[in-house]
Design a protein around this motif. Sequence first.
Motif, PDB file in Angstrom:
ATOM      1  N   HIS A  21       0.736  -1.150  -0.023  1.00  0.00           N
ATOM      2  CA  HIS A  21       0.012   0.021  -0.128  1.00  0.00           C
ATOM      3  C   HIS A  21       0.668   1.350   0.021  1.00  0.00           C
ATOM      4  CE1 HIS A  21      -3.840  -2.188   0.627  1.00  0.00           C
ATOM      5  NE2 HIS A  21      -3.051  -3.054   1.175  1.00  0.00           N
ATOM      6  N   LEU A  22       1.585   1.412  -0.925  1.00  0.00           N
ATOM      7  CA  LEU A  22       2.565   2.488  -1.245  1.00  0.00           C
ATOM      8  C   LEU A  22       1.616   3.306  -1.891  1.00  0.00           C
ATOM      9  CD1 LEU A  22       5.418   3.997  -0.834  1.00  0.00           C
ATOM     10  CD2 LEU A  22       6.231   2.973  -2.885  1.00  0.00           C
ATOM     11  N   ARG A  23       1.812   4.975  -1.218  1.00  0.00           N
ATOM     12  CA  ARG A  23       0.960   6.077  -1.866  1.00  0.00           C
ATOM     13  C   ARG A  23       1.970   7.121  -1.804  1.00  0.00           C
ATOM     14  NH1 ARG A  23      -2.238   3.878   2.157  1.00  0.00           N
ATOM     15  NH2 ARG A  23      -4.387   3.018   1.476  1.00  0.00           N
ATOM     16  N   GLY A  24       2.217   7.948  -2.765  1.00  0.00           N
ATOM     17  CA  GLY A  24       2.918   9.207  -2.940  1.00  0.00           C
ATOM     18  C   GLY A  24       3.356   9.560  -4.190  1.00  0.00           C
ATOM     19  N   GLU A  25       4.270  10.438  -4.560  1.00  0.00           N
ATOM     20  CA  GLU A  25       4.686  10.837  -5.645  1.00  0.00           C
ATOM     21  C   GLU A  25       6.103  11.272  -5.922  1.00  0.00           C
ATOM     22  OE1 GLU A  25       2.304  13.753  -7.610  1.00  0.00           O
ATOM     23  OE2 GLU A  25       4.005  14.795  -8.381  1.00  0.00           O
ATOM     24  N   ALA A  26       6.676  10.661  -6.866  1.00  0.00           N
ATOM     25  CA  ALA A  26       8.079  11.225  -7.008  1.00  0.00           C
ATOM     26  C   ALA A  26       8.058  12.320  -8.433  1.00  0.00           C
ATOM     27  CB  ALA A  26       8.997  10.100  -7.359  1.00  0.00           C
ATOM     28  N   PRO A  27       8.149  13.483  -7.967  1.00  0.00           N
ATOM     29  CA  PRO A  27       7.972  14.572  -9.048  1.00  0.00           C
ATOM     30  C   PRO A  27       9.006  14.332 -10.063  1.00  0.00           C
ATOM     31  CG  PRO A  27       7.917  15.537  -6.752  1.00  0.00           C
ATOM     32  CD  PRO A  27       8.226  14.145  -6.602  1.00  0.00           C
ATOM     33  N   ALA A  28       8.540  15.080 -11.378  1.00  0.00           N
ATOM     34  CA  ALA A  28       9.505  15.058 -12.252  1.00  0.00           C
ATOM     35  C   ALA A  28      11.055  15.701 -12.028  1.00  0.00           C
ATOM     36  CB  ALA A  28       8.796  15.710 -13.478  1.00  0.00           C
ATOM     37  N   GLY A  29      12.185  15.064 -12.207  1.00  0.00           N
ATOM     38  CA  GLY A  29      13.175  15.695 -11.763  1.00  0.00           C
ATOM     39  C   GLY A  29      14.016  15.342 -10.392  1.00  0.00           C
ATOM     40  N   SER A  30      12.990  14.371  -9.894  1.00  0.00           N
ATOM     41  CA  SER A  30      13.467  13.860  -8.493  1.00  0.00           C
ATOM     42  C   SER A  30      14.987  13.206  -8.531  1.00  0.00           C
ATOM     43  CB  SER A  30      12.461  13.074  -7.914  1.00  0.00           C
ATOM     44  OG  SER A  30      11.233  13.741  -7.649  1.00  0.00           O
ATOM     45  N   LEU A  31      15.495  13.505  -7.224  1.00  0.00           N
ATOM     46  CA  LEU A  31      16.676  12.626  -7.114  1.00  0.00           C
ATOM     47  C   LEU A  31      16.511  12.121  -5.682  1.00  0.00           C
ATOM     48  CD1 LEU A  31      19.594  11.663  -7.583  1.00  0.00           C
ATOM     49  CD2 LEU A  31      20.385  13.851  -6.855  1.00  0.00           C
ATOM     50  N   LEU A  32      16.064  10.909  -5.935  1.00  0.00           N
ATOM     51  CA  LEU A  32      15.289  10.133  -4.584  1.00  0.00           C
ATOM     52  C   LEU A  32      16.103   8.805  -4.301  1.00  0.00           C
ATOM     53  CD1 LEU A  32      12.778   9.665  -2.674  1.00  0.00           C
ATOM     54  CD2 LEU A  32      11.821   8.065  -4.681  1.00  0.00           C
ATOM     55  N   ALA A  33      16.476   8.866  -3.181  1.00  0.00           N
ATOM     56  CA  ALA A  33      17.173   7.382  -2.480  1.00  0.00           C
ATOM     57  C   ALA A  33      16.138   6.547  -1.923  1.00  0.00           C
ATOM     58  CB  ALA A  33      18.169   7.948  -1.556  1.00  0.00           C
ATOM     59  N   VAL A  34      16.197   5.284  -2.207  1.00  0.00           N
ATOM     60  CA  VAL A  34      15.341   4.167  -1.440  1.00  0.00           C
ATOM     61  C   VAL A  34      16.393   3.566  -0.523  1.00  0.00           C
ATOM     62  CG1 VAL A  34      13.832   2.255  -1.813  1.00  0.00           C
ATOM     63  CG2 VAL A  34      13.854   4.082  -3.544  1.00  0.00           C
ATOM     64  N   VAL A  35      15.979   3.547   0.791  1.00  0.00           N
ATOM     65  CA  VAL A  35      16.618   2.503   1.592  1.00  0.00           C
ATOM     66  C   VAL A  35      15.638   2.022   2.549  1.00  0.00           C
ATOM     67  CG1 VAL A  35      18.269   4.716   1.736  1.00  0.00           C
ATOM     68  CG2 VAL A  35      16.435   4.781   3.522  1.00  0.00           C
ATOM     69  N   GLY A  36      16.462   1.118   3.314  1.00  0.00           N
ATOM     70  CA  GLY A  36      15.758   0.236   4.221  1.00  0.00           C
ATOM     71  C   GLY A  36      16.593  -1.035   4.451  1.00  0.00           C
ATOM     72  N   PRO A  37      16.133  -1.743   5.676  1.00  0.00           N
ATOM     73  CA  PRO A  37      16.818  -3.080   5.893  1.00  0.00           C
ATOM     74  C   PRO A  37      16.758  -4.105   4.671  1.00  0.00           C
ATOM     75  CG  PRO A  37      15.322  -2.306   7.575  1.00  0.00           C
ATOM     76  CD  PRO A  37      14.922  -1.582   6.373  1.00  0.00           C
ATOM     77  N   ASN A  38      17.470  -5.352   4.679  1.00  0.00           N
ATOM     78  CA  ASN A  38      17.348  -6.144   4.042  1.00  0.00           C
ATOM     79  C   ASN A  38      16.059  -6.835   4.080  1.00  0.00           C
ATOM     80  OD1 ASN A  38      19.993  -5.925   3.017  1.00  0.00           O
ATOM     81  ND2 ASN A  38      20.896  -7.436   4.251  1.00  0.00           N
ATOM     82  N   GLY A  39      15.340  -7.346   3.078  1.00  0.00           N
ATOM     83  CA  GLY A  39      14.172  -7.650   2.751  1.00  0.00           C
ATOM     84  C   GLY A  39      13.013  -6.813   2.965  1.00  0.00           C
ATOM     85  N   ALA A  40      13.446  -5.488   2.805  1.00  0.00           N
ATOM     86  CA  ALA A  40      12.328  -4.511   3.061  1.00  0.00           C
ATOM     87  C   ALA A  40      11.518  -4.280   1.734  1.00  0.00           C
ATOM     88  CB  ALA A  40      13.201  -2.990   3.222  1.00  0.00           C
ATOM     89  N   GLY A  41      11.839  -4.739   0.489  1.00  0.00           N
ATOM     90  CA  GLY A  41      11.367  -4.580  -0.701  1.00  0.00           C
ATOM     91  C   GLY A  41      11.717  -3.481  -1.654  1.00  0.00           C
ATOM     92  N   LYS A  42      12.976  -3.032  -1.378  1.00  0.00           N
ATOM     93  CA  LYS A  42      13.606  -2.139  -2.310  1.00  0.00           C
ATOM     94  C   LYS A  42      13.673  -2.497  -3.655  1.00  0.00           C
ATOM     95  CE  LYS A  42      17.323  -1.853   0.278  1.00  0.00           C
ATOM     96  NZ  LYS A  42      16.842  -3.152   1.324  1.00  0.00           N
TER      97      LYS A  42
END
Length: 244
Positions: A21-42
């Motif tokens: 149930h991920l909700r949100g937006e990465a705007p155009a031109g975003s520089l976005l890091a995705v982080v989390g523990p192992n097994g987090a779904g990255k």
Amino acid sequence: MSAIRFHDVTLGYERHPVVHHLRGEAPAGSLLAVVGPNGAGKSTLLKGIAGALKPLGGSIAFDKPGVRVAYLPQAADIDRAFPIHVYDLVAMGLWRRSGVLGGVGRRDRDAIETAIAAVGLTGFEDRSIGSLSGGQMQRALFARLLLQDAGVILLDEPLTAIDAKTSADLLDLVRRWHAEERTVIAVLHDFDVVRSVFPQTLLVAREAVAWGRTDEVMTPENLLKARRMVEAPDPFAAACNRAA
């Protein structure tokens, strides 16, 4: 360029959810890091954005049709034994323009040589990819990304197991893409890199823990919460039926 919108999206395998149930937006031109523990779904999230994995629920949408997406998987997912040279690997970035079996003209050769030079691999064109170090291989893959000329670039652990000089050079390319207003989303484990280079961060632990400004997301409290949320994952969990 194109924004990416997540409409209550759930991703997983064989009906078992990994990202909920991920909700949100990465705007155009975003520089976005995705982080989390192992097994987090990255990595699962990146596969969903790339279109390699169909959502179990909800949707991932681009606000402009036909947006080009370039996807760099983890190094472990790339067959280094495949008999191909650096030049040909990089040239694969032109497949949208020339076709899978299309010929390479003078303009294409110039573009390939420019991309190889941009990642510091001039002179390596005839090397087998199996002979490359981890850092050299990652440089070649970034050269291929350069030729794809995509509006959205997805990088899954692009800096893992490579030397510091290569990491710095590849981060310069990431900054270049950001300056060109491309949307760059990268799965990363080096929190120092995240804090110094990426203005936006999504912290996941099979669902969003926090998403926003990096300094507000990467707090000790949020990181501890994420670790606790994935300490005892159930690989046999049933499909998620939680209401939107």
